[in-house]
Design an enzyme around this catalytic site. Structure first.
Site, PDB file in Angstrom:
ATOM      1  N   ASN B 286      -1.211   2.696   0.883  1.00 38.50           N
ATOM      2  CA  ASN B 286      -0.408   2.667   2.112  1.00 38.50           C
ATOM      3  C   ASN B 286      -1.105   3.368   3.276  1.00 38.50           C
ATOM      4  OD1 ASN B 286      -0.030   5.450   1.898  1.00 38.50           O
ATOM      5  ND2 ASN B 286       1.847   5.199   0.699  1.00 38.50           N
ATOM      6  N   ILE B 287      -0.469   3.319   4.433  1.00 35.42           N
ATOM      7  CA  ILE B 287      -1.131   3.806   5.653  1.00 35.42           C
ATOM      8  C   ILE B 287      -1.450   5.293   5.581  1.00 35.42           C
ATOM      9  CG2 ILE B 287      -0.184   2.031   7.186  1.00 35.42           C
ATOM     10  CD1 ILE B 287       1.871   4.121   8.144  1.00 35.42           C
ATOM     11  N   CYS B 346       3.565  -7.204   1.970  1.00 34.71           N
ATOM     12  CA  CYS B 346       3.413  -5.829   1.492  1.00 34.71           C
ATOM     13  C   CYS B 346       4.800  -5.236   1.611  1.00 34.71           C
ATOM     14  CB  CYS B 346       2.364  -5.076   2.302  1.00 34.71           C
ATOM     15  SG  CYS B 346       2.501  -5.284   4.089  1.00 34.71           S
ATOM     16  N   SER B 347       4.981  -4.167   2.353  1.00 40.58           N
ATOM     17  CA  SER B 347       6.335  -3.670   2.551  1.00 40.58           C
ATOM     18  C   SER B 347       6.955  -4.337   3.773  1.00 40.58           C
ATOM     19  CB  SER B 347       6.328  -2.140   2.722  1.00 40.58           C
ATOM     20  OG  SER B 347       5.789  -1.546   1.572  1.00 40.58           O
ATOM     21  N   ASP B 348       6.459  -3.979   4.946  1.00 36.99           N
ATOM     22  CA  ASP B 348       6.999  -4.579   6.160  1.00 36.99           C
ATOM     23  C   ASP B 348       6.257  -5.844   6.560  1.00 36.99           C
ATOM     24  OD1 ASP B 348       9.110  -2.771   6.691  1.00 36.99           O
ATOM     25  OD2 ASP B 348       7.618  -1.281   7.281  1.00 36.99           O
ATOM     26  N   GLY B 349       5.104  -6.028   5.967  1.00 35.61           N
ATOM     27  CA  GLY B 349       4.372  -7.259   6.261  1.00 35.61           C
ATOM     28  C   GLY B 349       3.633  -7.225   7.573  1.00 35.61           C
ATOM     29  N   TRP B 350       3.290  -6.014   8.064  1.00 31.87           N
ATOM     30  CA  TRP B 350       2.531  -6.012   9.312  1.00 31.87           C
ATOM     31  C   TRP B 350       1.240  -5.204   9.221  1.00 31.87           C
ATOM     32  CZ3 TRP B 350       7.752  -4.131  11.494  1.00 31.87           C
ATOM     33  CH2 TRP B 350       7.981  -2.799  11.137  1.00 31.87           C
ATOM     34  N   ARG B 352      -0.912  -4.260   5.655  1.00 35.04           N
ATOM     35  CA  ARG B 352      -1.754  -4.828   4.612  1.00 35.04           C
ATOM     36  C   ARG B 352      -1.718  -6.345   4.621  1.00 35.04           C
ATOM     37  NH1 ARG B 352       0.454  -0.380   0.369  1.00 35.04           N
ATOM     38  NH2 ARG B 352       2.221  -0.491   1.798  1.00 35.04           N
ATOM     39  N   ARG B 392       0.147   2.644  15.392  1.00 35.45           N
ATOM     40  CA  ARG B 392      -0.979   2.862  14.493  1.00 35.45           C
ATOM     41  C   ARG B 392      -2.148   3.543  15.187  1.00 35.45           C
ATOM     42  NH1 ARG B 392       2.404   2.482  11.477  1.00 35.45           N
ATOM     43  NH2 ARG B 392       2.941   0.741  10.089  1.00 35.45           N
TER      44      ARG B 392
END
Lengths: 512, 660
Positions: B286-287, B346-350, B352, B392
């Protein structure tokens, strides 16, 4: 002894050959005195696949013997790091082939090796063997004729068995003095000239360690010889490729170092370069790391670090940089030696020349450098390259010093892509040839041995062959732009890259 | 002098403009050599101008690229300020008066952390009011045209008005493509079952196999929830690939993370509920992990090889790069080799998801390996699909936990590919570095905000310029001379070797500050020069042939040929001093992180030339004036010269001694 004694089964049909980057192919396998030949008649490639048996470092076999199936598999791990696999129908055939390969690939008699049988149409045994002699090299350097001379003192190899017959020494030192100085150096390797730097008029010399021993013996002639090198100028540097501790310890076994009080004007610097077993094991670990199947970056980096290979590259380049700096920036002459003077000394002196000398960076110049500093200077190729990274044989004198040189040169070429007249394929080719070759260049351990076995009369010279027009084109660097300046390599870790040349699945370069 | 006039003019233009004299710029690479000069703090840049009347070199640092300003304890000689930039450069200043240092520190801390969008470069400097030019800049790329290029819409995929006015999903673009059989209720139902409403939509359509890449966010499945519409949506995606019997659902997260999400009512697709899907986890971290990893790779101290490799390993950076590339390779292979459609989330799709989808496109489609193609790809998979650029890349002073080098990793993956396939990419390393720089610098409006809707609400198209035409205009410096559109490497799908040893540290990005890193010989520059020279010669030949019948000499028409880089400049490295071969490896730590603020010679243009590109009125003056003032600031090499001074002579000051 006849090769045929070793060959129990000469031909097997329906063998499957598997090698990286090729589809598995079925064909006929044939064992000869020096080669494995694989041909698939119906196949698309008309040329048979040829493998020098000498190239085989390790062989692994597994057989299956059931009533229904009788077959075997031989895995050949080559010294050039390629890994091949042969699937052979018939257990007996497989075992026969394996045993033939085992005995034929480990034959040690030099005069039975393939270079003595290799007779390509494009080369003649009448051609000159080698690119240049000491005399020719000397003749080209007019500017040193006042201060330096060619000495034939070793013409019968009696002064130093590992030196060539002719060496370049200070003019003022006569042969008698040389003979005495040689007795004070291990293996008779008294200090000789390897490079003259025109801009500063200083030189790089190399030798073996002085035999001062526990009693701190002195040798007047050896001191005179070195005195003559810095004649008048105030300072010279001795770069000892051992740590000072190692140098001290060497005295216990009869070796030693130049003490300050006896060699006035010479300053000693120690830079520890690994050699021998440590280096060999480093290569083994590196190759193992490259072959790691886990696909984990962490594991790869950890294994790479553990192999210490890049540290050896870094130290070698940094020591060579130091030598070059002494010569170019400080204007002082340098003597390089370790203990025997046949390994790390050559590594450092040749790298320093590449940094300083634009002539050594051309294709012909580089091959000339290798000939002078490695072949003629008596690097024991046969001992050092008897086995490579896969062998299970107990190691004796193996050490990839020459391969380390090639890697360092590769790093230089990467950092200065325009400065080198030759290209990466040449380095890869040399790394392969040094272990197994059609040519006689890397046979034997010294010039003397090459004379005794008739290498120069009965084999072809690799360097000559590499300079033929079509080969030259293949190994030249298309981006080459000669620069007269020194090329100072960065020795910062991020500047030194790992090369996939050590991987078992490197890109295939001409296999035949 | 000319420059003083210029700065006083700026002072009038921008009140609050700070000027501090007798500041020393310390270059740790050359024996702590310092240059004395004047420091100017403008609204947009920190500018250091050397006093030396011969050179008057200038060093420019854009405020929005400042990552941190440190103030080590005051020394008798003055106060130090260490400025670290987001492109991994370090500027060390010695300010004589402590009060000045405090002021500069406070100003920079404020200037480098804008709180409102309006403080950002692209919005704070009013562009010349050329409406036409601005509008044109925004129409430079046409996303819809790129969809048409892939053959969309067609009888399988159609545009849907469902998200017009961002009704269904406010982080998606308004124009979306879905399978023809996906009805509005299916779309809406599916979006309700997906995190932040990000339902599966098309991102790439592969014409040869009719397989597609779709993207979405994680399903709100929890431990048992299901949605008929979402299941129908997946079915529709499979049907949009005639003849295919299943689809891959690629969850780019590590499986454990995905499972943990179930406790929060999210998670991943239950293979029992969705017919004909094959779930594949890739394991991109993750980030937060990525942010820490990049910090570690920046912090690597590099005295010894062992420490360096250990640092590289423990940073985990290359492992993460490999994971991202592995995701791209998996998707590309599924699409091109198996002909199976892939849904990526991924999670939010924005984050990964954007990485994986865009890499797959680069691997699959040669068009995305061209300059314009890569721009389009970033515009589509990153900008339009709501990658949260402002969060980001810390455009505004905000939550540090939102910051992560997501697009850095994509850009680096492309670089790793270009190392393996040197002939396959139209652009060079410089292009990638420049792209990344603009993502952080906000000199253009492209990357502001976190979604298309936010950008629309900010009316960025009316208030800022687009980066893309500017990059395109400068394309000559971004061309990879080895690129050959007809090369086998260039055509079709790239199949990279992903063995660990194929991943290298990106020196051009992270080690631009390497101690006395001499600008190395650049084969690319040489090749470019040779190519230009060849063209010029051919041109001359044509001229000669045209004039030949008359037999007149035409020295008049003869053009100056662009010379190859001369050894003394182009190969500046050979002129540089030897490295410190004397210190043993374990010697004092090298000040490895200090080199040019300006980019390496011949590499990306320095801050000035891109900052002042040509759109911002105030800065245009600056650039042109300073050029006329005798300082060719636009010369990418001028900046460098500050850092490679005396050693072009024979000896450095300290080369007389050797330690014994």
């Amino acid at each position: 002894m006849e090769f045929s004694e070793h060959i129990k089964t000469a031909n097997v049909e329906d063998v499957v050959l598997r090698r990286p980057f090729y589809q598995p192919t079925k064909g006929t396998l044939c064992v000869t005195g020096h080669h494995l030949i694989f041909s698939n008649r119906g196949g698309d490639s008309a040329r048979p696949f040829l493998l020098l048996l000498r190239n085989i470092d390790a062989i692994e076999k597994s057989v299956e013997n059931l009533p229904s199936v009788s077959s075997g598999t031989i895995t050949l791990k080559c010294k050039d790091l390629c890994v091949l696999q042969l699937d052979i129908p018939g257990m007996e055939e497989c075992l026969n082939i394996a045993s033939s390969i085992e005995s034929l690939s480990s034959l040690e008699t030099v005069s039975e090796m393939y270079p003595f049988f290799y007779r390509p149409p494009f080369l003649s045994l009448q051609d000159q063997w080698g690119l240049s002699s000491t005399e020719q090299h000397y003749a080209q350097m007019k500017e040193i004729h006042d201060g330096w001379r060619v000495s034939q003192v070793n013409r019968d190899y009696s002064v130093s068995p590992s030196y060539p017959p002719a060496v370049i020494v200070p003019h003022s030192i006569d042969d008698e003095t040389l003979v005495k100085a040689a007795r004070f150096r291990q293996g008779g390797r008294f200090p000789v000239l390897c490079y003259y730097h025109r801009e500063t008029g200083t030189v790089i010399m190399r030798s073996s360690q002085p035999l001062s021993g526990a009693n701190r013996k002195r040798c007047r002639e050896d001191e005179l010889l070195l005195q003559a090198v810095i004649d008048g100028s105030e300072l010279g540097y001795i770069i000892d490729t051992r740590s000072s501790q190692q140098a001290q310890q060497a005295r216990m076994t009869g070796g030693g170092f130049e003490s300050k009080s006896c060699y006035r004007g010479w300053k000693r610097l120690h830079r520890q370069l690994e050699k021998g077993k440590v280096l060999q094991e480093s290569l083994i670990k590196l190759v193992e790391a490259c072959g790691d199947q886990s696909h984990s970056v962490d594991r790869w980096l950890s294994k790479l670090e553990n192999s210490k290979w890049l540290s050896h590259v870094q130290t070698a380049l940094s020591t060579a940089g130091l030598v070059a700096e002494c010569v170019e920036r400080d204007g002082h002459s340098v003597l390089v030696h370790g203990s025997e003077g046949t390994d790390t000394s050559l590594l450092v002196s040749s790298l320093a020349q590449l940094i300083l000398d634009p002539d050594s960076r051309t294709l012909a110049g580089f091959l000339g450098l290798l000939e002078r500093e490695w072949v003629q200077a008596g690097h024991p190729f046969q001992q050092r390259c008897a086995h490579s990274a896969y062998s299970h044989v107990r190691l004796r004198h193996e050490a990839p010093v020459f391969v380390l040189l090639l890697d360092c040169v590769w790093q230089l070429a990467r950092q200065f892509p325009l400065a080198m007249g030759f290209s990466e394929p040449l380095l890869l080719r040399l790394a392969k040839e040094v272990y197994a070759s059609d040519y006689g260049t890397f046979l034997c351990n010294s010039d003397q041995e090459r004379c005794v076995t008739g290498v120069k009369e009965r084999t072809h010279c690799l360097f000559q062959s590499l300079l033929r027009a079509n080969e030259r084109q293949h190994y030249s660097n298309p981006l080459y732009e000669r620069t007269e300046l020194a090329i100072w390599p960065s020795i910062q870790p991020p500047s030194l890259q790992w090369t996939c040349a050590f991987s078992p699945i490197q890109w295939p370069f001409d296999m035949c | 002098t000319e420059n003083c006039k210029l700065y006083s003019r700026l002072l009038i233009l921008y009140p609050g403009y700070g000027v501090v004299e007798n500041v020393r710029l310390i270059d740790r690479t050359v024996s702590r050599k310092a240059t004395v000069g004047t420091l100017y703090l403008s609204a947009t840049h920190t500018i250091f101008v050397e006093n030396n009347p011969e050179t008057r070199k200038e060093t420019w640092v854009l405020h929005s690229l400042v990552a941190s300003v440190e103030r080590p304890p005051t020394t008798p000689s003055g106060s130090h300020l260490v400025i670290r930039t987001k492109n991994f450069q370090v500027l060390e200043l010695l300010v004589p008066q402590e009060r000045d240092a405090t002021d500069i520190h406070a100003s920079l801390a404020r200037l480098s952390r804008p709180e409102k969008y309006s403080e950002l470069y692209c919005l704070s400097i009013n562009p010349t009011a050329n409406k036409e030019e601005r509008e044109e800049s925004w129409s430079f790329l046409d996303l819809q045209a790129d969809y048409r290029r892939m053959g969309v819409p067609n009888n399988l995929w159609v545009g849907t008005p469902a998200n017009s006015e961002y009704r269904v999903c406010d982080t998606y673009p308004s124009e979306l493509f879905v399978p023809k059989s996906a009805t509005p209720p299916v779309i809406v139902g599916s979006s309700k079952f997906r995190s932040r409403g990000r339902f599966p939509v098309l991102t790439y359509f592969h014409q040869d196999t009719l397989a597609s890449i779709c993207r979405c966010s994680q399903p709100l499945s929890g431990f048992s929830a299901r949605s008929q519409e979402d299941e129908q949506m997946m079915q529709a995606i499979m049907k949009a690939n005639p003849g295919s019997e299943y689809i891959y659902v690629v969850d780019t997260r590590p499986k454990l993370n995905a499972m943990a999400n179930r406790a929060a009512g999210k998670g991943y697709e239950n293979e029992d509920h969705y017919t004909n899907i094959k779930l594949q986890f890739i394991g991109i971290e993750n980030i937060h992990v990525m942010r820490n990893s990049q910090q570690k790779i920046i912090d690597i101290k590099t005295p010894s090889m062992g420490d360096f490799l250990w640092g590289l390993e423990s940073s985990g950076w290359l492992k993460h790069i490999k994971a991202v590339l592995d995701a791209g390779v998996f998707i590309a292979k599924a699409v091109a080799e198996e002909g199976v459609s892939v849904v990526v989330h991924c999670s939010d799709g924005w984050d990964r998801t954007a990485q994986a989808c865009s890499l797959a496109s680069v691997l699959l489609d040669p068009y995305y390996r061209t300059m314009k193609g890569l721009m389009l790809l970033i515009e589509r998979d990153w900008v339009s699909f709501g990658h949260k650029f402002s969060h980001r890349y810390n455009h505004l002073d905000g939550d540090p936990k939102e910051v992560s080098p997501v697009i850095d990793q994509f850009v680096e993956c492309v670089w790793q590919l270009s190392e393996q396939f040197p002939c396959a990419f139209e652009f060079n390393e410089r292009f990638l570095i420049q792209l990344r720089r603009h993502v952080y610098s906000c000199q253009y409006g492209n990357f502001l905000g976190n979604s298309q809707k936010e950008r629309r609400d900010m009316r960025l198209r009316e208030r800022t310029y687009s980066l893309w035409p500017q990059l395109w205009k400068d394309r000559a410096q971004y061309v990879n001379p080895l690129y050959r559109a007809d090369h086998t490497q260039t055509q079709g799908m790239l199949r990279p070797n992903t063995t660990p040893y194929c991943f290298k540290m990106w020196k051009g990005m992270y080690n631009r500050l390497e101690k006395s890193a001499p600008p190395r010989h650049s084969p690319a520059d040489l090749l470019t020069a040779v190519r230009e020279e060849t063209q010029q010669l051919e041109q001359e030949l044509t001229n000669h042939q045209e004039v030949a019948p008359r037999g007149t000499a035409h020295s008049g028409t003869k053009q100056e040929r662009p010379g190859r880089p001369a050894p003394s400049t182009g190969d500046g490295s050979v002129d540089s001093p030897p490295h410190d071969y004397r210190s043993t490896q374990r010697g004092p730590p090298d000040p490895a992180m200090t080199l040019p603020l300006g980019p390496p010679k011949g590499s990306d243009p320095d801050d000035l030339s891109s900052a002042c590109s040509d759109i911002e009125s105030g800065v245009i003056d600056l650039s042109s004036r300073s050029s006329s003032g005798g300082d060719d600031c636009k010369d990418p090499e001028s900046d460098e010269a500050i850092y490679c001074p005396a050693w072009s002579g024979t000896r450095g000051p300290d080369t007389g001694r050797l330690p014994c």
